[in-house]
Each structure stands twice: as C-alpha cells, then as structure tokens.
Design a protein around this motif. Structure first.
Motif, PDB file in Angstrom:
ATOM      1  N   ALA A 173       0.825  -1.206   0.000  1.00 37.55           N
ATOM      2  CA  ALA A 173       0.000   0.000   0.000  1.00 37.55           C
ATOM      3  C   ALA A 173       0.867   1.268   0.000  1.00 37.55           C
ATOM      4  CB  ALA A 173      -0.913  -0.002   1.217  1.00 37.55           C
ATOM      5  N   THR A 174       0.397   2.260  -0.753  1.00 40.16           N
ATOM      6  CA  THR A 174       1.077   3.558  -0.797  1.00 40.16           C
ATOM      7  C   THR A 174       0.042   4.676  -0.651  1.00 40.16           C
ATOM      8  OG1 THR A 174       0.910   3.686  -3.203  1.00 40.16           O
ATOM      9  CG2 THR A 174       2.931   2.715  -2.305  1.00 40.16           C
ATOM     10  N   HIS A 175       0.513   5.847  -0.365  1.00 45.64           N
ATOM     11  CA  HIS A 175      -0.288   7.067  -0.292  1.00 45.64           C
ATOM     12  C   HIS A 175      -1.516   6.908   0.613  1.00 45.64           C
ATOM     13  CE1 HIS A 175       2.082   7.218  -4.042  1.00 45.64           C
ATOM     14  NE2 HIS A 175       2.292   8.453  -3.666  1.00 45.64           N
ATOM     15  N   SER A 176      -2.696   7.205   0.111  1.00 44.85           N
ATOM     16  CA  SER A 176      -3.904   7.187   0.955  1.00 44.85           C
ATOM     17  C   SER A 176      -4.259   5.775   1.423  1.00 44.85           C
ATOM     18  CB  SER A 176      -5.082   7.811   0.213  1.00 44.85           C
ATOM     19  OG  SER A 176      -5.368   7.091  -0.969  1.00 44.85           O
ATOM     20  N   LYS A 177      -3.964   4.762   0.594  1.00 41.89           N
ATOM     21  CA  LYS A 177      -4.233   3.379   1.015  1.00 41.89           C
ATOM     22  C   LYS A 177      -3.344   3.009   2.203  1.00 41.89           C
ATOM     23  CE  LYS A 177      -5.885   1.666  -3.411  1.00 41.89           C
ATOM     24  NZ  LYS A 177      -5.632   0.758  -4.533  1.00 41.89           N
ATOM     25  N   ARG A 178      -2.121   3.473   2.161  1.00 41.12           N
ATOM     26  CA  ARG A 178      -1.191   3.207   3.268  1.00 41.12           C
ATOM     27  C   ARG A 178      -1.673   3.919   4.531  1.00 41.12           C
ATOM     28  NH1 ARG A 178       3.768   2.102   5.268  1.00 41.12           N
ATOM     29  NH2 ARG A 178       4.891   3.744   6.334  1.00 41.12           N
ATOM     30  N   ALA A 179      -2.105   5.155   4.371  1.00 39.66           N
ATOM     31  CA  ALA A 179      -2.579   5.928   5.528  1.00 39.66           C
ATOM     32  C   ALA A 179      -3.823   5.292   6.150  1.00 39.66           C
ATOM     33  CB  ALA A 179      -2.871   7.358   5.110  1.00 39.66           C
ATOM     34  N   ALA A 180      -4.611   4.609   5.324  1.00 38.69           N
ATOM     35  CA  ALA A 180      -5.838   3.977   5.820  1.00 38.69           C
ATOM     36  C   ALA A 180      -5.574   2.657   6.545  1.00 38.69           C
ATOM     37  CB  ALA A 180      -6.800   3.739   4.657  1.00 38.69           C
ATOM     38  N   LEU A 181      -4.383   2.117   6.382  1.00 42.83           N
ATOM     39  CA  LEU A 181      -4.060   0.843   7.045  1.00 42.83           C
ATOM     40  C   LEU A 181      -3.926   1.038   8.552  1.00 42.83           C
ATOM     41  CD1 LEU A 181      -1.269  -0.655   4.732  1.00 42.83           C
ATOM     42  CD2 LEU A 181      -3.615  -1.473   4.970  1.00 42.83           C
ATOM     43  N   PRO A 182      -4.261   0.014   9.314  1.00 39.93           N
ATOM     44  CA  PRO A 182      -3.993   0.072  10.759  1.00 39.93           C
ATOM     45  C   PRO A 182      -2.475   0.179  10.994  1.00 39.93           C
ATOM     46  CG  PRO A 182      -5.383  -1.822  10.208  1.00 39.93           C
ATOM     47  CD  PRO A 182      -4.930  -1.217   8.932  1.00 39.93           C
ATOM     48  N   LYS A 183      -2.118   0.782  12.102  1.00 40.00           N
ATOM     49  CA  LYS A 183      -0.709   1.043  12.388  1.00 40.00           C
ATOM     50  C   LYS A 183       0.125  -0.238  12.359  1.00 40.00           C
ATOM     51  CE  LYS A 183       2.307   3.413  15.613  1.00 40.00           C
ATOM     52  NZ  LYS A 183       2.399   4.212  16.833  1.00 40.00           N
ATOM     53  N   ASN A 184      -0.391  -1.319  12.912  1.00 39.42           N
ATOM     54  CA  ASN A 184       0.391  -2.564  12.951  1.00 39.42           C
ATOM     55  C   ASN A 184       0.586  -3.136  11.540  1.00 39.42           C
ATOM     56  OD1 ASN A 184      -2.298  -3.345  12.663  1.00 39.42           O
ATOM     57  ND2 ASN A 184      -2.049  -5.189  13.911  1.00 39.42           N
TER      58      ASN A 184
END
Length: 156
Positions: free
Chosen positions: A104-115
């Motif tokens: 995941a990159t950009h907004s998809k990465r930001a939407a991922l849970p921290k872990n």
C-alpha cells in the motif's frame, strides 16, 4: 478507332489509380515518420526521467523503494529501437520491485492500521536490505551508463 478509345480510357484509369496509390503510399510514409518521431520523443522523455531518478537515488534524495518502483515502471514503457530485456539486464531491481509493488502507498497506506503499516515497512526494509547493495553497486551504474549513451545518441 474504338480500340484506340478503349486503350486511351484504360490508360487514363491506370494513370488515375497509379496517382491514387502513390498518394496513399506518401500518406503512409508521413504517418510512419510521425509515429517514429513521437516514439523517439516519448523515449527521450522517459530516458530523462530515468536519468533524474537514478541521480536522485545516488544522492539519497529519493526513497530507495520509491526510486526502484518508478524506474521499473519507466523501463516497462521504454521502447528503444533495439529491444532490451530490462528484467534480465537488471534482475535484482526487478526482483525487489516484484516484492514491493503490491504494498500500500499514499492514501491506502494511511488507511491501514498502524500494525499493518509497520508490518509492511519491516517487510519492505528486509527486501531492500537484501537487494540494495547489488542494485547500488552494479545495476544503477549500468543503467546510468545505458541511459546516458541513449540520450547522447538520440539528442544530436
């Protein structure tokens, strides 16, 4: 007399068809020249982008993973007159790309849970550690040399 008239009409038809065929061939030649010029311009733009990314990676101005992703995508679209198998020429770079391209990159990465983000980061850094030395020492200099030569030959 009738035979001369028929021969004259036949010659006029043949001349007309010959002119039409010649004009079509001329159009085709112009179209091919335009396509070749567009392909050359596109390749020059891609080559200049590759050159900039390699330089940024060498100077540490570009995240390593991002640089590899961008280079591999550009190489997939780069089409020199003499075809080159870039996956075979730069195998470690393409292996690293295949390992990280679906992360995941950009907004998809930001939407991922921290872990999950941390898990992907650890995985990406592991792959980077396995390939970075080979890419930096062998493949980037080789790619830089190839692109520099391509640009010199095509911007005269």
């Amino acid at each position: 007399m009738l035979i001369y008239l028929m021969i004259a009409i036949a010659l006029i038809i043949i001349a007309g068809l010959s002119w039409y065929a010649a004009s079509l061939l001329l159009q085709l030649k112009k179209q091919n020249e335009n396509q070749r010029a567009q392909r050359t311009e596109r390749n020059l733009n891609i080559a200049e982008s590759i050159e900039g990314i390699v330089l940024a990676m060498e100077q540490g101005q570009c995240d390593y993973s991002e640089g590899v992703i961008r280079l591999c995508v550009l190489l997939d679209h780069f089409a020199p007159e003499k075809p080159v198998d870039f996956q075979q020429t730069y195998p470690q770079m393409h292996l690293f790309y295949s390992q990280i391209k679906d992360m995941a990159t950009h907004s998809k990465r930001a939407a991922l849970p921290k872990n999950e983000r941390m898990k992907q980061d650890v995985e990406r850094l592991k792959y980077e550690a396995e390939s970075k030395a080979v890419i930096e020492q062998n493949e980037l200099p080789k790619l830089k040399e190839y692109i520099t030569l391509f640009l010199q030959q095509n911007t005269k």
